[in-house]
Design an enzyme around this catalytic site. Structure first.
Site, PDB file in Angstrom:
ATOM      1  N   LYS A 101       0.852  -1.201   0.000  1.00 43.47           N
ATOM      2  CA  LYS A 101       0.000   0.000   0.000  1.00 43.47           C
ATOM      3  C   LYS A 101       0.881   1.242   0.000  1.00 43.47           C
ATOM      4  O   LYS A 101       1.764   1.378   0.866  1.00 43.47           O
ATOM      5  CB  LYS A 101      -0.876  -0.036   1.245  1.00 43.47           C
ATOM      6  CG  LYS A 101      -2.170   0.735   1.167  1.00 43.47           C
ATOM      7  CD  LYS A 101      -2.965   0.451   2.448  1.00 43.47           C
ATOM      8  CE  LYS A 101      -4.307   1.103   2.443  1.00 43.47           C
ATOM      9  NZ  LYS A 101      -4.962   0.975   3.773  1.00 43.47           N
TER      10      LYS A 101
HETATM   11  C1  E4P Z   1      -8.318   2.070   3.699  1.00 46.96           C
HETATM   12  O1  E4P Z   1      -7.558   1.249   3.264  1.00 46.96           O
HETATM   13  C2  E4P Z   1      -8.142   2.738   4.996  1.00 46.96           C
HETATM   14  O2  E4P Z   1      -7.468   1.848   5.846  1.00 46.96           O
HETATM   15  C3  E4P Z   1      -9.432   3.084   5.698  1.00 46.96           C
HETATM   16  O3  E4P Z   1     -10.572   2.696   4.945  1.00 46.96           O
HETATM   17  C4  E4P Z   1      -9.498   4.467   6.237  1.00 46.96           C
HETATM   18  O4  E4P Z   1     -10.744   4.651   6.887  1.00 46.96           O
HETATM   19  P1  E4P Z   1     -10.998   5.851   7.912  1.00 46.96           P
HETATM   20  O5  E4P Z   1     -11.174   7.100   7.122  1.00 46.96           O
HETATM   21  O6  E4P Z   1     -12.274   5.454   8.613  1.00 46.96           O
HETATM   22  O7  E4P Z   1      -9.810   5.909   8.822  1.00 46.96           O
END
Ligand code: E4P
Length: 217
Positions: free
Chosen positions: A83
Site C-alpha cells: 500500500k
Molecule cells: C483504507 O484502506 C483505509 O485503511 C481506511 O478505509 C481508512 O478509513 P478511515 O477514514 O475510517 O480511517
C-alpha cells in the site's frame, strides 16, 4: 463485489473469515497502532488466515525508501498488496512494484484525477476514501461514481476499492455504483445484518410460537 475487512484485529478478521465474508484485508499505520501489535508479526498472522490480498502500508515518503519498505513487506507472504500513498513518490513506487509483479494498493485517493494517475501507474487497487470526503462536506459516493465511469470509459484494469466506509448505506451504495471491492470495519460489515423490521418480526413470531405450546425438538 469483494469484501475486504479494514482492521488489524486478528480475532475480528477470524470471526468474519470463518463465515466466508472475507475476500481480503486492509491495514494502515493507524490500524497497526490500534492493534498494539508488531506490523510484521500481525501482518503475517493475517496472511496465514486469509487467502486474498492483504494490504500493508509503507511509511516512507520518498520513492526509493518506499520501494525498500514495500519489498520487505512483500516478503511476508505472496498475498501482500503493497500500500502506497497517492503522492508522486507513491506513484513512482507503484510503477516499480507493479513492474515486478507485486500487487499495489494506492491509498488516500480523494479525486478522479488522482485515480487516473494510479491506473496509469499500474495500481492493482485504487482506494478512494468516502467517509473522509463526507467529513468535509464533499460527496464521497460521487467520487466512486466518477472513477467507475472513467475506468469503464478506458477499460482500466485497476480495481476500485471503496475505503473509509462508515455506514451500511455506504456499502449498499457502492454495490449499486459497481465498486469492485469495499473495505469496511468489522462492525459495519456485521451491521449489514441488522434491520428493525427483522427484530420486530422475529419478536412477534416468538411470542406467537410460545402461545402454540409446541416444540420443534
Ligand atoms: C483504507 O484502506 C483505509 O485503511 C481506511 O478505509 C481508512 O478509513 P478511515 O477514514 O475510517 O480511517
Amino acid at each position: 463485489m469483494k469484501f475486504f475487512v479494514d482492521t488489524a484485529d486478528v480475532a475480528a478478521i477470524k470471526e468474519l473469515n470463518d463465515l466466508g465474508m472475507v475476500d481480503g484485508v486492509t491495514t494502515n499505520p493507524s490500524l497497526i497502532l490500534k492493534s498494539g501489535r508488531d506490523i510484521l508479526e500481525v501482518t503475517k498472522e493475517i496472511c496465514d488466515m486469509v487467502s486474498g490480498p492483504v494490504s500493508a502500508e509503507v511509511v516512507a515518503t520518498e520513492a526509493k525508501d518506499m520501494i525498500v519498505e514495500g519489498l520487505k513487506l512483500a516478503k511476508i507472504a505472496s498475498n501482500i498488496a503493497i500500500k502506497v500513498p497517492l503522492t508522486w513518490d507513491g506513484l513512482t513506487a507503484c510503477k516499480a512494484f507493479a513492474s515486478e509483479g507485486h500487487m499495489v494498493n494506492v491509498t488516500l485517493c480523494f479525486s478522479a484525477a488522482q485515480a487516473i494517475l494510479a491506473a496509469k501507474a499500474g495500481a492493482t487497487f485504487i482506494s478512494p476514501f468516502i467517509g473522509r470526503l463526507d467529513d468535509i462536506n464533499l460527496d464521497g459516493l460521487e467520487l466512486i461514481e466518477d472513477i467507475r465511469m472513467i475506468y469503464d470509459n478506458y477499460d482500466f484494469k485497476t480495481e476500485i476499492l471503496a475505503a473509509s466506509i462508515r455506514s451500511v448505506n455506504h456499502i449498499s451504495d457502492c454495490a449499486k455504483i459497481g465498486a469492485d471491492v469495499i473495505t469496511a470495519p468489522p462492525a459495519v460489515i456485521k451491521a449489514m445484518a441488522n434491520h428493525v423490521l427483522t427484530d420486530k418480526g422475529l419478536d412477534q413470531f416468538l411470542k406467537d410460537w410460545a402461545k402454540t405450546g409446541q416444540k420443534i425438538v
